[in-house]
Scaffold this motif. Structure first.
Motif, mmCIF file in Angstrom:
data_model
loop_
_atom_site.group_PDB
_atom_site.id
_atom_site.type_symbol
_atom_site.label_atom_id
_atom_site.label_comp_id
_atom_site.label_asym_id
_atom_site.label_seq_id
_atom_site.Cartn_x
_atom_site.Cartn_y
_atom_site.Cartn_z
ATOM 1 N N ASP A 177 -3.436 -3.381 -7.355
ATOM 2 C CA ASP A 177 -2.799 -1.211 -7.103
ATOM 3 C C ASP A 177 -3.920 -0.347 -7.642
ATOM 4 O O ASP A 177 -3.084 0.466 -7.406
ATOM 5 C CB ASP A 177 -2.349 -1.671 -7.263
ATOM 6 C CG ASP A 177 -1.385 -2.333 -8.595
ATOM 7 O OD1 ASP A 177 -2.250 -2.543 -9.391
ATOM 8 O OD2 ASP A 177 0.052 -2.051 -8.911
ATOM 9 N N PRO B 29 -3.391 2.478 -1.030
ATOM 10 C CA PRO B 29 -4.035 1.600 0.414
ATOM 11 C C PRO B 29 -5.370 1.997 0.942
ATOM 12 O O PRO B 29 -5.316 3.108 0.865
ATOM 13 C CB PRO B 29 -2.577 1.916 1.256
ATOM 14 C CG PRO B 29 -1.765 2.686 -0.102
ATOM 15 C CD PRO B 29 -2.607 1.936 -1.049
ATOM 16 N N TRP C 134 2.426 3.492 -7.051
ATOM 17 C CA TRP C 134 2.729 4.438 -5.987
ATOM 18 C C TRP C 134 2.368 5.446 -6.037
ATOM 19 O O TRP C 134 1.305 6.501 -7.224
ATOM 20 C CB TRP C 134 4.117 4.370 -6.145
ATOM 21 C CG TRP C 134 4.740 5.318 -7.810
ATOM 22 C CD1 TRP C 134 5.123 6.313 -8.036
ATOM 23 C CD2 TRP C 134 4.953 4.641 -8.857
ATOM 24 N NE1 TRP C 134 4.976 6.989 -9.427
ATOM 25 C CE2 TRP C 134 5.478 5.793 -9.998
ATOM 26 C CE3 TRP C 134 5.618 3.423 -9.291
ATOM 27 C CZ2 TRP C 134 5.806 5.449 -11.114
ATOM 28 C CZ3 TRP C 134 5.701 3.152 -10.696
ATOM 29 C CH2 TRP C 134 6.026 3.691 -11.394
ATOM 30 N N TRP D 154 2.906 5.671 -0.208
ATOM 31 C CA TRP D 154 3.003 4.572 -1.118
ATOM 32 C C TRP D 154 3.044 3.701 -1.990
ATOM 33 O O TRP D 154 3.185 4.502 -3.209
ATOM 34 C CB TRP D 154 1.238 4.286 -0.767
ATOM 35 C CG TRP D 154 0.177 4.631 -1.702
ATOM 36 C CD1 TRP D 154 -0.124 4.264 -2.839
ATOM 37 C CD2 TRP D 154 -0.615 5.946 -1.841
ATOM 38 N NE1 TRP D 154 -0.864 4.714 -3.623
ATOM 39 C CE2 TRP D 154 -0.742 6.074 -3.203
ATOM 40 C CE3 TRP D 154 -0.130 6.847 -1.550
ATOM 41 C CZ2 TRP D 154 -1.917 6.996 -3.561
ATOM 42 C CZ3 TRP D 154 -1.293 8.012 -1.729
ATOM 43 C CH2 TRP D 154 -1.467 7.760 -2.880
ATOM 44 N N ALA E 138 3.097 -0.272 -4.302
ATOM 45 C CA ALA E 138 2.778 -1.512 -4.171
ATOM 46 C C ALA E 138 2.559 -2.429 -5.310
ATOM 47 O O ALA E 138 3.425 -1.665 -6.445
ATOM 48 C CB ALA E 138 0.500 -1.379 -4.246
ATOM 49 N N LYS F 7 2.203 -5.545 -7.826
ATOM 50 C CA LYS F 7 0.747 -5.909 -8.185
ATOM 51 C C LYS F 7 1.335 -7.742 -8.733
ATOM 52 O O LYS F 7 2.099 -7.765 -8.776
ATOM 53 C CB LYS F 7 0.475 -5.898 -9.444
ATOM 54 C CG LYS F 7 -0.954 -5.742 -9.589
ATOM 55 C CD LYS F 7 -1.084 -5.355 -12.182
ATOM 56 C CE LYS F 7 -0.795 -6.635 -12.725
ATOM 57 N NZ LYS F 7 -0.991 -6.079 -14.043
ATOM 58 N N SER G 53 -2.758 -7.684 -4.785
ATOM 59 C CA SER G 53 -1.857 -6.689 -5.185
ATOM 60 C C SER G 53 -0.673 -5.787 -3.150
ATOM 61 O O SER G 53 -2.312 -6.088 -2.392
ATOM 62 C CB SER G 53 -1.712 -5.193 -5.289
ATOM 63 O OG SER G 53 -3.095 -4.411 -4.381
ATOM 64 N N PHE G 54 0.242 -6.010 -3.038
ATOM 65 C CA PHE G 54 0.585 -5.618 -1.490
ATOM 66 C C PHE G 54 1.174 -4.008 -1.589
ATOM 67 O O PHE G 54 1.320 -3.309 -2.243
ATOM 68 C CB PHE G 54 1.539 -6.362 -1.032
ATOM 69 C CG PHE G 54 1.326 -7.864 -0.043
ATOM 70 C CD1 PHE G 54 0.397 -7.960 0.502
ATOM 71 C CD2 PHE G 54 1.389 -9.091 -1.185
ATOM 72 C CE1 PHE G 54 -0.178 -9.160 1.241
ATOM 73 C CE2 PHE G 54 1.494 -10.943 -0.842
ATOM 74 C CZ PHE G 54 0.342 -10.720 0.363
ATOM 75 N N SER G 55 0.926 -3.888 -0.578
ATOM 76 C CA SER G 55 0.714 -1.984 -0.472
ATOM 77 C C SER G 55 2.285 -2.105 0.991
ATOM 78 O O SER G 55 1.636 -2.245 1.965
ATOM 79 C CB SER G 55 0.390 -1.312 -0.191
ATOM 80 O OG SER G 55 -0.806 -1.430 0.299
ATOM 81 N N SER H 250 3.501 1.996 3.277
ATOM 82 C CA SER H 250 2.633 3.330 2.865
ATOM 83 C C SER H 250 3.854 4.049 4.305
ATOM 84 O O SER H 250 3.773 3.071 5.447
ATOM 85 C CB SER H 250 1.368 3.263 2.931
ATOM 86 O OG SER H 250 0.736 2.816 4.002
ATOM 87 N N ASN I 221 -4.758 -5.043 -1.660
ATOM 88 C CA ASN I 221 -6.201 -5.416 -1.753
ATOM 89 C C ASN I 221 -6.298 -6.522 -2.480
ATOM 90 O O ASN I 221 -5.873 -7.027 -3.444
ATOM 91 C CB ASN I 221 -4.908 -3.790 -2.915
ATOM 92 C CG ASN I 221 -5.066 -2.899 -2.451
ATOM 93 O OD1 ASN I 221 -5.851 -3.005 -0.944
ATOM 94 N ND2 ASN I 221 -5.518 -1.773 -2.787
ATOM 95 N N GLU J 24 -5.723 -2.634 5.505
ATOM 96 C CA GLU J 24 -4.651 -1.762 5.484
ATOM 97 C C GLU J 24 -4.232 -2.005 7.049
ATOM 98 O O GLU J 24 -5.361 -1.621 7.813
ATOM 99 C CB GLU J 24 -4.064 -0.820 5.155
ATOM 100 C CG GLU J 24 -3.247 -0.324 4.786
ATOM 101 C CD GLU J 24 -3.049 1.074 4.973
ATOM 102 O OE1 GLU J 24 -3.569 1.842 4.593
ATOM 103 O OE2 GLU J 24 -2.086 1.563 4.569
#
Ligand SMILES: [Cu+2]
Length: 336
Positions: A33, A37, A209, A237, A239, A241, A247-249, A251, A292, A308
């Motif tokens: 992260d 994104p 962020w 955004w 995210a 970790k 990592s996921f985000s 936004s 990511n 994304e």
């Protein structure tokens, strides 16, 4: 009052602990992260001497028409126009390079290749397609580090969009052979446009962020006698970790595109809504989710894959324009 004072002291103490006790207290890109994104451009800077290459594929889909924020039928469009757009796909391929000549400055260059396809229907019921493809506008920018706080950073973007995209894309339609295609089918702005932006990044052990404000300012008139509208974007955004690789985000993004001024004399505004500059300019809020993937060590160190998808939550157009459905981004980034 006492409560506020103790919270404030607690806050200062924790900031000092984070700020002074850690060796690597600066914001770090070396984690999944560590980049925003993938749809966000110019989100990160590099250390002196680093080089990064990237490729992004961004397809965008549109379908049907809106009058301000309400869906309108073909029949409604045909009350004033000869043809109505049905579906559109805009594919953007972006090749990017970044290089940091110093800790303070990172330089960026981007080349775009566009491929657009629009399906339309005439008032008489005949379906047809228009297509355009080729290089879009190039852009170059400098990212300037303004502040490096513990686990936070702020940088500015100063760039320019160079009018390398052709704005005389034509095609055959049932109404006219070799007709000028709509503004949104053209490949560039035709003008040299300054790009200004500011990005804030923050991170903790497992979260990150950020926020970015960016404005493209259209400058002067192009050789078809119009100027595209200014393009303002702001996004935020956050995210999580999951581990050293993933990592996921999530936004949120707000976009405001101003109206076109002037007009291309080759476009007859009664042919179809997108030939009229009254039907230009829009605002939109999108929500996005992304993933990511980052390789932190080994022979493929600093290779990233990310994707994304952004979906509109609200959109409002001036006059009658196509409805945006979704925007996806797939990207590969490699830093040396
Ligand atoms: Cu980079």
């Amino acid at each position: 009052m006492n409560n506020y004072r103790s919270y404030f002291i607690l806050f200062l103490t924790s900031v000092s602990i984070i700020g002074f006790s850690q060796e690597h207290a600066h914001w770090s890109a070396a984690r999944p992260d560590g980049h925003a994104p993938i749809s966000v451009m110019g989100d990160h800077t590099h250390h002196k001497g680093e080089v990064m290459f990237s490729y992004k594929y961004m397809p965008m889909w549109m379908e049907g028409s809106l009058n301000e924020s309400d869906a309108v039928s073909n029949a409604t469009v045909f009350e004033n126009y000869m043809a109505a757009p049905q579906k559109m796909q805009m594919d953007m391929h972006m090749l990017g390079a970044m290089y940091a000549p110093s800790e303070k400055i990172t330089l960026m260059a981007m080349v775009h290749y566009l491929s657009n396809s629009m399906a339309l229907k005439t008032k008489m019921g005949m379906a047809f397609n228009t297509e355009s493809k080729g290089f879009g506008d190039m852009s170059i920018a400098a990212l300037i580090n303004l502040a490096q706080l513990p686990h936070q950073s702020v940088h500015a973007m100063l760039g320019i969009s160079i009018p390398t995209g052709n704005i005389d894309q034509r095609g055959n339609t049932p109404m006219m052979t070799n007709a000028q295609l709509a503004y949104s089918m053209q490949l560039g702005s035709g003008t040299w446009d300054p790009i200004l932006g500011i990005t804030y990044l923050g991170q903790s052990d497992n979260f990150s962020w950020g926020a970015q404000l960016k404005q493209t300012i259209r400058w002067g008139k192009n050789n078809e006698a119009y100027q595209l509208g200014n393009h303002f974007r702001t996004m935020g955004w956050a995210a999580i970790k999951l581990n050293k690789n993933f990592s996921f985000s999530g936004s949120l993004r707000y976009t405001k595109l101003s109206s076109i001024s002037g007009s291309d004399k080759d476009m007859n505004p009664v042919m179809m809504p997108l030939f009229s500059t009254e039907n230009s300019g829009r605002s939109q809020t999108d929500a996005g989710v992304g993933i990511n993937f980052y390789i932190p060590e080994g022979s493929l160190k600093n290779l990233r894959f990310a994707t994304e998808i952004l979906l509109p939550i609200t959109q409002r157009v001036n006059g009658i324009q196509m409805e945006n459905k979704s925007l996806a981004t797939f990207g590969i980034q490699y830093a040396l």
